[in-house]
Motif scaffolding. Structure first.
Motif, PDB file in Angstrom:
ATOM      1  N   MET A  35       0.848  -1.173   0.000  1.00  0.00           N
ATOM      2  CA  MET A  35       0.000   0.000   0.000  1.00  0.00           C
ATOM      3  C   MET A  35       0.897   1.240   0.000  1.00  0.00           C
ATOM      4  SD  MET A  35      -3.335  -1.025   2.278  1.00  0.00           S
ATOM      5  CE  MET A  35      -2.639  -1.509   3.821  1.00  0.00           C
ATOM      6  N   LYS A  36       0.921   1.887  -1.135  1.00  0.00           N
ATOM      7  CA  LYS A  36       1.783   3.057  -1.268  1.00  0.00           C
ATOM      8  C   LYS A  36       1.084   4.231  -1.945  1.00  0.00           C
ATOM      9  CE  LYS A  36       6.136   0.633  -1.092  1.00  0.00           C
ATOM     10  NZ  LYS A  36       6.388   0.824   0.294  1.00  0.00           N
ATOM     11  N   THR A  37      -0.142   4.059  -2.393  1.00  0.00           N
ATOM     12  CA  THR A  37      -0.868   5.125  -3.058  1.00  0.00           C
ATOM     13  C   THR A  37      -1.512   6.044  -2.029  1.00  0.00           C
ATOM     14  OG1 THR A  37      -1.371   3.601  -4.858  1.00  0.00           O
ATOM     15  CG2 THR A  37      -2.685   5.605  -4.754  1.00  0.00           C
ATOM     16  N   VAL A  38      -1.372   7.360  -2.239  1.00  0.00           N
ATOM     17  CA  VAL A  38      -1.992   8.325  -1.334  1.00  0.00           C
ATOM     18  C   VAL A  38      -3.464   8.442  -1.724  1.00  0.00           C
ATOM     19  CG1 VAL A  38      -2.008  10.701  -0.511  1.00  0.00           C
ATOM     20  CG2 VAL A  38       0.157   9.575  -1.016  1.00  0.00           C
ATOM     21  N   VAL A  39      -4.328   7.874  -0.880  1.00  0.00           N
ATOM     22  CA  VAL A  39      -5.762   7.905  -1.116  1.00  0.00           C
ATOM     23  C   VAL A  39      -6.471   8.219   0.195  1.00  0.00           C
ATOM     24  CG1 VAL A  39      -5.742   6.275  -3.040  1.00  0.00           C
ATOM     25  CG2 VAL A  39      -5.965   5.426  -0.726  1.00  0.00           C
ATOM     26  N   GLY A  40      -7.694   8.690   0.078  1.00  0.00           N
ATOM     27  CA  GLY A  40      -8.489   8.916   1.279  1.00  0.00           C
ATOM     28  C   GLY A  40      -9.126  10.292   1.277  1.00  0.00           C
ATOM     29  N   THR A  41     -10.154  10.420   2.094  1.00  0.00           N
ATOM     30  CA  THR A  41     -10.833  11.687   2.281  1.00  0.00           C
ATOM     31  C   THR A  41      -9.991  12.516   3.242  1.00  0.00           C
ATOM     32  OG1 THR A  41     -12.921  10.539   1.981  1.00  0.00           O
ATOM     33  CG2 THR A  41     -13.022  12.723   2.981  1.00  0.00           C
ATOM     34  N   PRO A  42      -9.739  13.785   2.939  1.00  0.00           N
ATOM     35  CA  PRO A  42      -8.803  14.580   3.742  1.00  0.00           C
ATOM     36  C   PRO A  42      -8.993  14.507   5.255  1.00  0.00           C
ATOM     37  CG  PRO A  42      -9.427  15.813   1.812  1.00  0.00           C
ATOM     38  CD  PRO A  42     -10.256  14.553   1.814  1.00  0.00           C
ATOM     39  N   TYR A  43     -10.200  14.621   5.740  1.00  0.00           N
ATOM     40  CA  TYR A  43     -10.406  14.629   7.190  1.00  0.00           C
ATOM     41  C   TYR A  43     -10.010  13.310   7.853  1.00  0.00           C
ATOM     42  CZ  TYR A  43     -13.054  18.991   6.932  1.00  0.00           C
ATOM     43  OH  TYR A  43     -13.435  20.293   6.744  1.00  0.00           O
ATOM     44  N   LEU A  77      -0.354   9.793   3.893  1.00  0.00           N
ATOM     45  CA  LEU A  77       0.177  10.983   3.220  1.00  0.00           C
ATOM     46  C   LEU A  77       1.662  10.832   2.899  1.00  0.00           C
ATOM     47  CD1 LEU A  77      -1.614  13.715   5.354  1.00  0.00           C
ATOM     48  CD2 LEU A  77      -2.190  12.963   3.027  1.00  0.00           C
ATOM     49  N   LYS A  78       2.352  10.050   3.715  1.00  0.00           N
ATOM     50  CA  LYS A  78       3.785   9.822   3.492  1.00  0.00           C
ATOM     51  C   LYS A  78       4.032   8.716   2.475  1.00  0.00           C
ATOM     52  CE  LYS A  78       4.955  11.452   8.093  1.00  0.00           C
ATOM     53  NZ  LYS A  78       5.377  11.075   9.449  1.00  0.00           N
ATOM     54  N   GLY A  79       2.970   7.979   2.097  1.00  0.00           N
ATOM     55  CA  GLY A  79       3.074   7.009   1.018  1.00  0.00           C
ATOM     56  C   GLY A  79       3.431   5.594   1.395  1.00  0.00           C
ATOM     57  N   SER A  80       3.449   5.272   2.664  1.00  0.00           N
ATOM     58  CA  SER A  80       3.748   3.896   3.065  1.00  0.00           C
ATOM     59  C   SER A  80       2.931   3.569   4.307  1.00  0.00           C
ATOM     60  CB  SER A  80       5.238   3.745   3.364  1.00  0.00           C
ATOM     61  OG  SER A  80       5.508   2.415   3.746  1.00  0.00           O
ATOM     62  N   TYR A  81       2.008   2.628   4.164  1.00  0.00           N
ATOM     63  CA  TYR A  81       1.086   2.358   5.263  1.00  0.00           C
ATOM     64  C   TYR A  81       0.602   0.924   5.253  1.00  0.00           C
ATOM     65  CZ  TYR A  81      -2.205   3.374   1.447  1.00  0.00           C
ATOM     66  OH  TYR A  81      -2.869   3.386   0.260  1.00  0.00           O
ATOM     67  N   ASP A  82      -0.035   0.546   6.370  1.00  0.00           N
ATOM     68  CA  ASP A  82      -0.661  -0.768   6.482  1.00  0.00           C
ATOM     69  C   ASP A  82      -2.071  -0.565   7.034  1.00  0.00           C
ATOM     70  OD1 ASP A  82      -0.395  -0.350   9.229  1.00  0.00           O
ATOM     71  OD2 ASP A  82       1.338  -1.663   9.416  1.00  0.00           O
ATOM     72  N   ASN A  84      -8.801  23.886   2.975  1.00  0.00           N
ATOM     73  CA  ASN A  84      -8.714  23.066   1.771  1.00  0.00           C
ATOM     74  C   ASN A  84      -7.950  21.778   2.116  1.00  0.00           C
ATOM     75  OD1 ASN A  84      -5.831  23.668   1.558  1.00  0.00           O
ATOM     76  ND2 ASN A  84      -6.483  25.689   0.826  1.00  0.00           N
ATOM     77  N   SER A  85      -7.888  20.876   1.175  1.00  0.00           N
ATOM     78  CA  SER A  85      -7.225  19.579   1.407  1.00  0.00           C
ATOM     79  C   SER A  85      -5.775  19.753   1.821  1.00  0.00           C
ATOM     80  CB  SER A  85      -7.289  18.707   0.159  1.00  0.00           C
ATOM     81  OG  SER A  85      -8.623  18.365  -0.124  1.00  0.00           O
ATOM     82  N   LYS A  86      -5.063  20.676   1.181  1.00  0.00           N
ATOM     83  CA  LYS A  86      -3.652  20.882   1.495  1.00  0.00           C
ATOM     84  C   LYS A  86      -3.474  21.282   2.962  1.00  0.00           C
ATOM     85  CE  LYS A  86       0.424  23.369  -0.117  1.00  0.00           C
ATOM     86  NZ  LYS A  86       0.955  24.319  -1.087  1.00  0.00           N
ATOM     87  N   GLU A  87      -4.298  22.195   3.449  1.00  0.00           N
ATOM     88  CA  GLU A  87      -4.223  22.620   4.854  1.00  0.00           C
ATOM     89  C   GLU A  87      -4.571  21.474   5.802  1.00  0.00           C
ATOM     90  OE1 GLU A  87      -6.243  26.121   6.258  1.00  0.00           O
ATOM     91  OE2 GLU A  87      -5.539  27.288   4.547  1.00  0.00           O
ATOM     92  N   ILE A  88      -5.597  20.716   5.449  1.00  0.00           N
ATOM     93  CA  ILE A  88      -5.988  19.583   6.289  1.00  0.00           C
ATOM     94  C   ILE A  88      -4.840  18.583   6.365  1.00  0.00           C
ATOM     95  CG2 ILE A  88      -7.566  17.615   6.539  1.00  0.00           C
ATOM     96  CD1 ILE A  88      -9.703  19.439   5.129  1.00  0.00           C
ATOM     97  N   PHE A  89      -4.244  18.247   5.223  1.00  0.00           N
ATOM     98  CA  PHE A  89      -3.128  17.301   5.201  1.00  0.00           C
ATOM     99  C   PHE A  89      -1.964  17.815   6.049  1.00  0.00           C
ATOM    100  CE2 PHE A  89      -4.524  15.773   0.723  1.00  0.00           C
ATOM    101  CZ  PHE A  89      -5.465  14.933   1.283  1.00  0.00           C
TER     102      PHE A  89
END
Length: 127
Positions: A1-9, A16-21, A47-52
């Motif tokens: 799992m390396k794709t950045v996906v998800g609803t910002p909140y 966001l860092k690209g590596s997760y389980d 906006n999404s950038k601020e939330i991230f």
């Protein structure tokens, strides 16, 4: 799992860092629990950038105005679920064993419940 996906909140820092389980799901559930108990997300932005950015950098806060009637056990569980380090974040099994999860009924006054419902409506209202 390396794709950045998800609803910002709801997205976990490690996503966001690209590596997760699958511990990123505990984070998202912690966000949902936080919102459920107070009516708004812990990490906000225009906006999404601020939330991230806030998900990555901002400290978790329990505003006393909204959290004074919420049990310490609930706050403890949320803190453990929203641990920014996925290696030390609480597991799903430990969540189920947490003292707050064993409470049989909520003794929240109706006025608090009404406030939470209003905040949830406001959170979901189109802007």
């Amino acid at each position: 799992m390396k794709t950045v996906v998800g609803t910002p909140y709801y997205v976990a820092p490690e996503v966001l860092k690209g590596s997760y389980d699958n511990s990123c799901d505990i984070w998202s559930l912690g966000i949902i629990l936080y919102i459920f108990l107070c009516g708004y997300p812990p990490f906000e932005g225009d906006n999404s950038k601020e939330i991230f950015k806030n998900v990555l950098k901002q400290k978790l806060v329990f505003d006393p105005v909204d959290w004074s009637t919420i049990s310490e056990e609930a706050k403890d569980l949320i803190i453990k679920m929203l641990d920014k380090n996925p290696q030390t974040r609480i597991s799903a099994q430990k969540c189920l064993e947490h003292p707050w999860m064993k409470i049989q009924k909520f003794n929240t006054p109706n006025a608090v419940k009404e406030t939470i419902v209003k905040k949830l409506r406001d959170f979901r209202a189109p802007k």
